[in-house]
Design a protein around this motif. Structure first.
Motif, PDB file in Angstrom:
ATOM      1  N   SER A   1     -49.414  13.034  57.523  1.00 56.76           N
ATOM      2  CA  SER A   1     -49.094  12.932  58.946  1.00 56.76           C
ATOM      3  C   SER A   1     -48.782  14.314  59.490  1.00 56.76           C
ATOM      4  O   SER A   1     -48.291  15.180  58.775  1.00 56.76           O
ATOM      5  CB  SER A   1     -47.869  12.031  59.157  1.00 56.76           C
ATOM      6  N   GLY A   2     -49.059  14.486  60.763  1.00 52.85           N
ATOM      7  CA  GLY A   2     -48.759  15.760  61.402  1.00 52.85           C
ATOM      8  C   GLY A   2     -49.576  15.915  62.673  1.00 52.85           C
ATOM      9  O   GLY A   2     -50.090  14.945  63.213  1.00 52.85           O
ATOM     10  N   ASP A   3     -49.712  17.156  63.093  1.00 51.45           N
ATOM     11  CA  ASP A   3     -50.525  17.419  64.274  1.00 51.45           C
ATOM     12  C   ASP A   3     -51.844  18.057  63.833  1.00 51.45           C
ATOM     13  O   ASP A   3     -52.084  18.275  62.645  1.00 51.45           O
ATOM     14  CB  ASP A   3     -49.771  18.296  65.281  1.00 51.45           C
ATOM     15  N   ASP A   4     -52.711  18.343  64.792  1.00 48.94           N
ATOM     16  CA  ASP A   4     -54.027  18.900  64.468  1.00 48.94           C
ATOM     17  C   ASP A   4     -53.927  20.228  63.729  1.00 48.94           C
ATOM     18  O   ASP A   4     -54.742  20.533  62.864  1.00 48.94           O
ATOM     19  CB  ASP A   4     -54.859  19.075  65.749  1.00 48.94           C
ATOM     20  N   ARG A   5     -52.912  21.030  64.033  1.00 53.36           N
ATOM     21  CA  ARG A   5     -52.730  22.323  63.367  1.00 53.36           C
ATOM     22  C   ARG A   5     -52.454  22.118  61.877  1.00 53.36           C
ATOM     23  O   ARG A   5     -52.994  22.821  61.026  1.00 53.36           O
ATOM     24  CB  ARG A   5     -51.571  23.087  64.019  1.00 53.36           C
ATOM     25  N   ILE A   6     -51.638  21.116  61.568  1.00 47.69           N
ATOM     26  CA  ILE A   6     -51.290  20.849  60.164  1.00 47.69           C
ATOM     27  C   ILE A   6     -52.528  20.438  59.379  1.00 47.69           C
ATOM     28  O   ILE A   6     -52.782  20.947  58.287  1.00 47.69           O
ATOM     29  CB  ILE A   6     -50.173  19.789  60.063  1.00 47.69           C
ATOM     30  N   ILE A   7     -53.325  19.524  59.934  1.00 49.22           N
ATOM     31  CA  ILE A   7     -54.502  19.055  59.198  1.00 49.22           C
ATOM     32  C   ILE A   7     -55.503  20.196  59.005  1.00 49.22           C
ATOM     33  O   ILE A   7     -56.134  20.304  57.959  1.00 49.22           O
ATOM     34  CB  ILE A   7     -55.158  17.816  59.860  1.00 49.22           C
ATOM     35  N   GLU A   8     -55.611  21.068  59.980  1.00 55.68           N
ATOM     36  CA  GLU A   8     -56.504  22.228  59.856  1.00 55.68           C
ATOM     37  C   GLU A   8     -56.031  23.144  58.726  1.00 55.68           C
ATOM     38  O   GLU A   8     -56.837  23.590  57.907  1.00 55.68           O
ATOM     39  CB  GLU A   8     -56.514  22.983  61.191  1.00 55.68           C
ATOM     40  N   GLN A   9     -54.718  23.382  58.666  1.00 55.28           N
ATOM     41  CA  GLN A   9     -54.148  24.210  57.598  1.00 55.28           C
ATOM     42  C   GLN A   9     -54.348  23.573  56.226  1.00 55.28           C
ATOM     43  O   GLN A   9     -54.695  24.244  55.263  1.00 55.28           O
ATOM     44  CB  GLN A   9     -52.649  24.428  57.838  1.00 55.28           C
ATOM     45  N   VAL A  10     -54.127  22.264  56.145  1.00 55.49           N
ATOM     46  CA  VAL A  10     -54.297  21.539  54.881  1.00 55.49           C
ATOM     47  C   VAL A  10     -55.728  21.712  54.384  1.00 55.49           C
ATOM     48  O   VAL A  10     -55.960  22.049  53.218  1.00 55.49           O
ATOM     49  CB  VAL A  10     -53.953  20.040  55.049  1.00 55.49           C
ATOM     50  N   GLU A  11     -56.698  21.497  55.250  1.00 60.16           N
ATOM     51  CA  GLU A  11     -58.102  21.616  54.845  1.00 60.16           C
ATOM     52  C   GLU A  11     -58.425  23.031  54.377  1.00 60.16           C
ATOM     53  O   GLU A  11     -59.083  23.210  53.339  1.00 60.16           O
ATOM     54  CB  GLU A  11     -59.015  21.214  56.002  1.00 60.16           C
ATOM     55  N   LYS A  12     -57.972  24.036  55.103  1.00 67.43           N
ATOM     56  CA  LYS A  12     -58.228  25.430  54.714  1.00 67.43           C
ATOM     57  C   LYS A  12     -57.623  25.746  53.353  1.00 67.43           C
ATOM     58  O   LYS A  12     -58.260  26.368  52.509  1.00 67.43           O
ATOM     59  CB  LYS A  12     -57.660  26.389  55.768  1.00 67.43           C
ATOM     60  N   GLN A  13     -56.364  25.316  53.144  1.00 66.46           N
ATOM     61  CA  GLN A  13     -55.682  25.593  51.886  1.00 66.46           C
ATOM     62  C   GLN A  13     -56.328  24.850  50.713  1.00 66.46           C
ATOM     63  O   GLN A  13     -56.470  25.403  49.622  1.00 66.46           O
ATOM     64  CB  GLN A  13     -54.198  25.243  51.993  1.00 66.46           C
ATOM     65  N   LEU A  14     -56.733  23.611  50.933  1.00 74.12           N
ATOM     66  CA  LEU A  14     -57.400  22.853  49.873  1.00 74.12           C
ATOM     67  C   LEU A  14     -58.707  23.525  49.465  1.00 74.12           C
ATOM     68  O   LEU A  14     -59.023  23.618  48.277  1.00 74.12           O
ATOM     69  CB  LEU A  14     -57.681  21.420  50.323  1.00 74.12           C
ATOM     70  N   ASN A  15     -59.460  23.995  50.434  1.00 71.76           N
ATOM     71  CA  ASN A  15     -60.741  24.642  50.140  1.00 71.76           C
ATOM     72  C   ASN A  15     -60.593  25.941  49.352  1.00 71.76           C
ATOM     73  O   ASN A  15     -61.543  26.397  48.732  1.00 71.76           O
ATOM     74  CB  ASN A  15     -61.531  24.892  51.430  1.00 71.76           C
ATOM     75  N   LYS A  16     -59.391  26.517  49.350  1.00 69.73           N
ATOM     76  CA  LYS A  16     -59.142  27.748  48.584  1.00 69.73           C
ATOM     77  C   LYS A  16     -58.895  27.473  47.098  1.00 69.73           C
ATOM     78  O   LYS A  16     -58.987  28.375  46.277  1.00 69.73           O
ATOM     79  CB  LYS A  16     -57.934  28.491  49.158  1.00 69.73           C
ATOM     80  N   LEU A  17     -58.555  26.230  46.758  1.00 74.06           N
ATOM     81  CA  LEU A  17     -58.278  25.902  45.352  1.00 74.06           C
ATOM     82  C   LEU A  17     -59.582  25.870  44.563  1.00 74.06           C
ATOM     83  O   LEU A  17     -60.564  25.271  44.986  1.00 74.06           O
ATOM     84  CB  LEU A  17     -57.565  24.550  45.240  1.00 74.06           C
ATOM     85  N   ILE A  18     -59.567  26.490  43.397  1.00 76.29           N
ATOM     86  CA  ILE A  18     -60.778  26.649  42.595  1.00 76.29           C
ATOM     87  C   ILE A  18     -61.377  25.320  42.125  1.00 76.29           C
ATOM     88  O   ILE A  18     -62.591  25.183  42.034  1.00 76.29           O
ATOM     89  CB  ILE A  18     -60.530  27.610  41.406  1.00 76.29           C
ATOM     90  N   ASP A  19     -60.546  24.320  41.844  1.00 75.84           N
ATOM     91  CA  ASP A  19     -61.051  23.041  41.342  1.00 75.84           C
ATOM     92  C   ASP A  19     -61.509  22.092  42.443  1.00 75.84           C
ATOM     93  O   ASP A  19     -61.998  21.006  42.161  1.00 75.84           O
ATOM     94  CB  ASP A  19     -59.984  22.350  40.491  1.00 75.84           C
ATOM     95  N   VAL A  20     -61.324  22.492  43.706  1.00 78.94           N
ATOM     96  CA  VAL A  20     -61.745  21.650  44.826  1.00 78.94           C
ATOM     97  C   VAL A  20     -63.219  21.922  45.131  1.00 78.94           C
ATOM     98  O   VAL A  20     -63.617  23.053  45.385  1.00 78.94           O
ATOM     99  CB  VAL A  20     -60.866  21.891  46.072  1.00 78.94           C
ATOM    100  N   ILE A  21     -64.025  20.873  45.081  1.00 78.48           N
ATOM    101  CA  ILE A  21     -65.463  20.970  45.324  1.00 78.48           C
ATOM    102  C   ILE A  21     -65.779  20.741  46.800  1.00 78.48           C
ATOM    103  O   ILE A  21     -66.586  21.444  47.395  1.00 78.48           O
ATOM    104  CB  ILE A  21     -66.252  19.936  44.469  1.00 78.48           C
ATOM    105  N   GLU A  22     -65.117  19.731  47.385  1.00 78.15           N
ATOM    106  CA  GLU A  22     -65.421  19.356  48.768  1.00 78.15           C
ATOM    107  C   GLU A  22     -64.221  18.669  49.407  1.00 78.15           C
ATOM    108  O   GLU A  22     -63.559  17.853  48.764  1.00 78.15           O
ATOM    109  CB  GLU A  22     -66.622  18.402  48.759  1.00 78.15           C
ATOM    110  N   VAL A  23     -63.947  19.014  50.661  1.00 79.68           N
ATOM    111  CA  VAL A  23     -62.886  18.379  51.439  1.00 79.68           C
ATOM    112  C   VAL A  23     -63.535  17.742  52.658  1.00 79.68           C
ATOM    113  O   VAL A  23     -64.278  18.397  53.379  1.00 79.68           O
ATOM    114  CB  VAL A  23     -61.821  19.410  51.894  1.00 79.68           C
ATOM    115  N   THR A  24     -63.278  16.455  52.863  1.00 76.82           N
ATOM    116  CA  THR A  24     -63.833  15.746  54.011  1.00 76.82           C
ATOM    117  C   THR A  24     -62.700  15.099  54.789  1.00 76.82           C
ATOM    118  O   THR A  24     -61.908  14.339  54.225  1.00 76.82           O
ATOM    119  CB  THR A  24     -64.830  14.647  53.566  1.00 76.82           C
ATOM    120  N   HIS A  25     -62.617  15.418  56.059  1.00 75.12           N
ATOM    121  CA  HIS A  25     -61.620  14.830  56.952  1.00 75.12           C
ATOM    122  C   HIS A  25     -62.159  13.474  57.395  1.00 75.12           C
ATOM    123  O   HIS A  25     -62.925  13.378  58.352  1.00 75.12           O
ATOM    124  CB  HIS A  25     -61.403  15.778  58.132  1.00 75.12           C
ATOM    125  N   LEU A  26     -61.801  12.426  56.660  1.00 74.24           N
ATOM    126  CA  LEU A  26     -62.337  11.090  56.905  1.00 74.24           C
ATOM    127  C   LEU A  26     -61.945  10.542  58.269  1.00 74.24           C
ATOM    128  O   LEU A  26     -62.673   9.746  58.858  1.00 74.24           O
ATOM    129  CB  LEU A  26     -61.884  10.122  55.811  1.00 74.24           C
TER     130      LEU A  26
END
Length: 163
Positions: free
Chosen positions: A53-78
């Motif tokens: 939960s959060g605002d649009d800024r939080i979800i944008e930050q979450v996606e950016k940070q997840l994509n930086k992790l080496i084991d993350v292949i793909e992030v999809t905002h469902l």
């Protein structure tokens, strides 16, 4: 404004990946409302469904940070798509034999099922959207909920689209 977001994260199926992903949320001060993890359609990869939960800024930050992790292949905002999402819950409720017909009426109304019968209790299984579960739980509270176990949300984009 606080919104609810559902994210699909395809990751390498390796020890420590869940810890790194959940740790990212904690370090950034983001709450995980629900997380489910299991195998995916690809061997060696797991899919995490994370609700936050959060605002649009939080979800944008979450996606950016997840994509930086080496084991993350793909992030999809469902949440940006039309999705199907469900949870599973087991609810153990006090059920003296005289109260069982009433409880069964509630259970059947919600298309839930009885999966175990004890001398003075029932275990109810319900699958559905979060608001359906919350409504059923509220109706069962007066009987006495002894134990509650929920899986968390799992979700998928409707139709032929996929992440």
């Amino acid at each position: 404004m606080m919104n609810r977001y559902t994210i699909s994260v395809l990751v390498n199926d390796e020890p420590g990946v869940l810890q790194r992903v959940s740790g990212l949320f904690g370090r950034r001060g983001f709450n995980i409302d629900s997380i489910t993890v299991g195998g995916s359609e690809q061997i060696g990869l797991s899919r995490m469904i994370i609700v936050t939960s959060g605002d649009d800024r939080i979800i944008e930050q979450v996606e950016k940070q997840l994509n930086k992790l080496i084991d993350v292949i793909e992030v999809t905002h469902l949440s940006l798509h039309s999705i199907v999402e469900r949870e599973l819950a087991f609810i153990k409720v006090k059920a003296e034999p005289s109260k069982r017909p009433e409880i069964l009426g509630v259970v059947h109304t919600f298309r839930a099922s009885i999966i175990d019968i004890g001398p003075n209790s029932l275990i109810i299984q319900v699958v559905g959207e979060l608001n359906k579960m919350e409504a059923l739980i509220e109706l069962l509270k007066p009987y006495g909920i002894l134990e509650l176990c929920k899986t968390g949300t799992t979700a998928m984009i409707r139709g032929d689209k996929h992440p």
